[in-house]
Design a protein around this motif. Sequence first.
Motif, PDB file in Angstrom:
ATOM      1  N   ASP A 378       0.809  -1.228   0.000  1.00  0.00           N
ATOM      2  CA  ASP A 378       0.000   0.000   0.000  1.00  0.00           C
ATOM      3  C   ASP A 378       0.838   1.272   0.000  1.00  0.00           C
ATOM      4  O   ASP A 378       0.355   2.337  -0.398  1.00  0.00           O
ATOM      5  CB  ASP A 378      -0.929   0.015   1.225  1.00  0.00           C
ATOM      6  CG  ASP A 378      -1.981  -1.085   1.160  1.00  0.00           C
ATOM      7  OD1 ASP A 378      -2.258  -1.548   0.043  1.00  0.00           O
ATOM      8  OD2 ASP A 378      -2.505  -1.481   2.216  1.00  0.00           O
ATOM      9  N   SER A 379       2.071   1.169   0.481  1.00  0.00           N
ATOM     10  CA  SER A 379       2.892   2.380   0.589  1.00  0.00           C
ATOM     11  C   SER A 379       3.529   2.734  -0.755  1.00  0.00           C
ATOM     12  O   SER A 379       4.104   1.878  -1.432  1.00  0.00           O
ATOM     13  CB  SER A 379       3.985   2.176   1.641  1.00  0.00           C
ATOM     14  OG  SER A 379       4.886   3.270   1.643  1.00  0.00           O
ATOM     15  N   THR A 380       3.430   3.999  -1.107  1.00  0.00           N
ATOM     16  CA  THR A 380       4.088   4.493  -2.326  1.00  0.00           C
ATOM     17  C   THR A 380       5.335   5.314  -1.987  1.00  0.00           C
ATOM     18  O   THR A 380       5.962   5.873  -2.878  1.00  0.00           O
ATOM     19  CB  THR A 380       3.112   5.353  -3.140  1.00  0.00           C
ATOM     20  OG1 THR A 380       2.623   6.427  -2.324  1.00  0.00           O
ATOM     21  CG2 THR A 380       1.937   4.527  -3.634  1.00  0.00           C
ATOM     22  N   HIS A 381       5.634   5.420  -0.688  1.00  0.00           N
ATOM     23  CA  HIS A 381       6.784   6.228  -0.252  1.00  0.00           C
ATOM     24  C   HIS A 381       7.852   5.369   0.414  1.00  0.00           C
ATOM     25  O   HIS A 381       8.806   5.898   0.979  1.00  0.00           O
ATOM     26  CB  HIS A 381       6.310   7.300   0.741  1.00  0.00           C
ATOM     27  CG  HIS A 381       5.161   8.122   0.238  1.00  0.00           C
ATOM     28  ND1 HIS A 381       5.301   9.115  -0.705  1.00  0.00           N
ATOM     29  CD2 HIS A 381       3.846   8.066   0.524  1.00  0.00           C
ATOM     30  CE1 HIS A 381       4.115   9.653  -0.964  1.00  0.00           C
ATOM     31  NE2 HIS A 381       3.222   9.044  -0.235  1.00  0.00           N
ATOM     32  N   CYS A 382       7.688   4.078   0.337  1.00  0.00           N
ATOM     33  CA  CYS A 382       8.627   3.175   1.007  1.00  0.00           C
ATOM     34  C   CYS A 382       9.852   2.946   0.117  1.00  0.00           C
ATOM     35  O   CYS A 382       9.707   2.570  -1.054  1.00  0.00           O
ATOM     36  CB  CYS A 382       7.905   1.862   1.300  1.00  0.00           C
ATOM     37  SG  CYS A 382       8.956   0.591   1.969  1.00  0.00           S
ATOM     38  N   PRO A 383      11.071   3.166   0.599  1.00  0.00           N
ATOM     39  CA  PRO A 383      12.279   2.892  -0.209  1.00  0.00           C
ATOM     40  C   PRO A 383      12.449   1.388  -0.406  1.00  0.00           C
ATOM     41  O   PRO A 383      12.712   0.644   0.544  1.00  0.00           O
ATOM     42  CB  PRO A 383      13.411   3.485   0.629  1.00  0.00           C
ATOM     43  CG  PRO A 383      12.887   3.534   2.026  1.00  0.00           C
ATOM     44  CD  PRO A 383      11.413   3.702   1.931  1.00  0.00           C
ATOM     45  N   LEU A 384      12.320   0.920  -1.650  1.00  0.00           N
ATOM     46  CA  LEU A 384      12.295  -0.512  -1.917  1.00  0.00           C
ATOM     47  C   LEU A 384      13.628  -1.183  -1.605  1.00  0.00           C
ATOM     48  O   LEU A 384      13.660  -2.318  -1.115  1.00  0.00           O
ATOM     49  CB  LEU A 384      11.902  -0.751  -3.384  1.00  0.00           C
ATOM     50  CG  LEU A 384      10.511  -0.227  -3.795  1.00  0.00           C
ATOM     51  CD1 LEU A 384      10.239  -0.556  -5.251  1.00  0.00           C
ATOM     52  CD2 LEU A 384       9.433  -0.814  -2.903  1.00  0.00           C
ATOM     53  N   GLU A 385      14.732  -0.470  -1.904  1.00  0.00           N
ATOM     54  CA  GLU A 385      16.045  -1.089  -1.641  1.00  0.00           C
ATOM     55  C   GLU A 385      16.234  -1.355  -0.143  1.00  0.00           C
ATOM     56  O   GLU A 385      16.721  -2.415   0.260  1.00  0.00           O
ATOM     57  CB  GLU A 385      17.174  -0.172  -2.139  1.00  0.00           C
ATOM     58  CG  GLU A 385      17.216   0.023  -3.645  1.00  0.00           C
ATOM     59  CD  GLU A 385      16.207   1.071  -4.114  1.00  0.00           C
ATOM     60  OE1 GLU A 385      15.545   1.669  -3.242  1.00  0.00           O
ATOM     61  OE2 GLU A 385      16.081   1.273  -5.345  1.00  0.00           O
ATOM     62  N   LYS A 386      15.822  -0.362   0.688  1.00  0.00           N
ATOM     63  CA  LYS A 386      15.942  -0.522   2.139  1.00  0.00           C
ATOM     64  C   LYS A 386      15.055  -1.666   2.617  1.00  0.00           C
ATOM     65  O   LYS A 386      15.468  -2.500   3.439  1.00  0.00           O
ATOM     66  CB  LYS A 386      15.541   0.782   2.825  1.00  0.00           C
ATOM     67  CG  LYS A 386      15.580   0.739   4.347  1.00  0.00           C
ATOM     68  CD  LYS A 386      16.990   0.622   4.877  1.00  0.00           C
ATOM     69  CE  LYS A 386      17.022   0.737   6.384  1.00  0.00           C
ATOM     70  NZ  LYS A 386      18.369   0.592   6.933  1.00  0.00           N
ATOM     71  N   ALA A 387      13.829  -1.716   2.093  1.00  0.00           N
ATOM     72  CA  ALA A 387      12.903  -2.774   2.480  1.00  0.00           C
ATOM     73  C   ALA A 387      13.448  -4.142   2.076  1.00  0.00           C
ATOM     74  O   ALA A 387      13.388  -5.108   2.856  1.00  0.00           O
ATOM     75  CB  ALA A 387      11.539  -2.532   1.834  1.00  0.00           C
TER      76      ALA A 387
END
Length: 594
Positions: A378-387
């Motif tokens: 649902d998040s569009t502001h989540c840094p994918l690399e960090k996740a």
Amino acid sequence: TILINIFQFDTEFYISGLAPLCDQLVILSYVKEISEKTEVECCARPRLDIVQPLPESCEEISSDALTVRGFQENECRDYHLEYSEGESLFYIISPRDVVVAKERDQDDHIDWLLEKKKYEEALMAAEISQKTIKKHKILDIGLAYINHLVEKGEYDLAARKCQKILGKNTELWEFEVYKFKEIGQLKAISRYLPRRDPVLKPLIYEMVLHEFLESDYEGFATLIKEWPGDLYNNTIIVQAVVDHLKKDPQNKTLLRTLAELYTYDQRYGRALEIYLTLRHKDVFQLIHKHNLFSSIRDKIVLLMDFDSEKAVDMLLDNEDKISIDRVVEELENRPELQHVYLHKLFKRDHHKGQRYHEKQISLYAEYDRPNLLPFLRDSTHCPLEKALEICQQRNFVEETVYLLSRMGNSRSALKMIMEELQDVDKAIEFAKEQDDGELWEDLILYSIDKPPFITGLLNNIGTHVDPILLIHRIKEGMEIPNLRDSLVKILQDYNLQILLREGCKKILVADSLSLLKKMHRTQMKGVLVDEENICESCLSPILPSDASKSFNVVVFHCRHMFHKECLPVSPVQFCNICSAKHRGPGSAILEMKK
């Protein structure tokens, strides 16, 4: 007409006189009795009886023995009864005395009730006849009744009667309170003290509160809750409670009562501290009611520890008073509470706390893994690399698969599903979602030496990939579980696809034929051409003003019209305007000549 009633009855005594009393009789009776000492018959005192005559007998209403001098020596003839009709007076005449009798009034009745200590009945009789009684006062009877109850030890009933008897008389109220204090029964009267109209001196209420504070904390707390705060001097009572808390600092009843006293005194900050210490359910109500948000900026952790759900709802409902940044900062040392707050904030609005989405990845991973994947989706502001880094470190396969596919690395995601999860159904579902031929190829290559995987593929890929591609690659002699069932299912799916295609083809042909007929009927219709129509090329009227002249007109199905000589080439098959606008060429349907 005079109505005369005649009654006849026997008596056991001699009658010295008769007189009427309404529909009753007053009888002066002469009686003889046997002396207990001498056992000789002697004269008794005369009696004045009131009887109600009946057809064959009589009913005695009352009987009074009269004391007259020398009654022992009198005979029946020595007594006489006379009456004064107008004054309702009766005269009993004996040789030595004259006795006057009269009807009892309400004062006499009340005297008799008081003599018999029937105070409640006397009070009721006085209230009913308060306009006619002359000798007695309702208040005096009531006070006598209260004193009687106190003497009998019925303190609660006496206190309850004070409400009705004392009414709004503050002096009498205060007098009775002091009287109850003298006998050590202040608690009994406390429940019945007036609180509005009238209001007693503050000293009275303070005296009662001190009595409870010395012996009954629960009773003291009840009075503080029930009594309005303006009945007594709040400062004095607060100090008294503080003094008692020095002896028993952990007493929850006293602490709760002190918080209420602070609330009455508008010292809400101190009340809030106590409520938080006690974890009292009214703390949130107190904050809302008195707008104490400025007082809880440094108490957010206490509120969250007490009831995290209510605290978070309150904080989110009042973001204008306590900002999101302030709450997150206060909860920095309590990450589990920080997660609860940010999770609920995210549920309300996916964008408000976007600056904390990177932090939330770690919080979800640590405290709430089931909600991590929904958060990532649902998040569009989540840094994918960090996740991805966090999920790989913690070996969160499902989350890692999702992140890889979202970052475009679908083949790695599929490989992880097959190698880590060993879940062919999930791998097939993933391949269906991505709808990528290369993924299907990778899935087949990985599954070709794994019989359970081949079974899963045979059961599911029929509508996405040609099963022949998989069947040709199966090695001879390989045992595949439920192969027959899988092949039957493939054939059934294929048969179903053929049936669907045939059905669709029939529908398509029928629709095409229907539309063709409709178009044919439309094209067969005439087109009205009159002087209002213009040539789309020269913009002059399509029909000449002189009808006798010859003319040629071309009309298209799209209803555009041209003079034949205005068209660039002849014959023209399609409308130039519609062809230029890419709306599909309109073919000529009519050429008019004259």
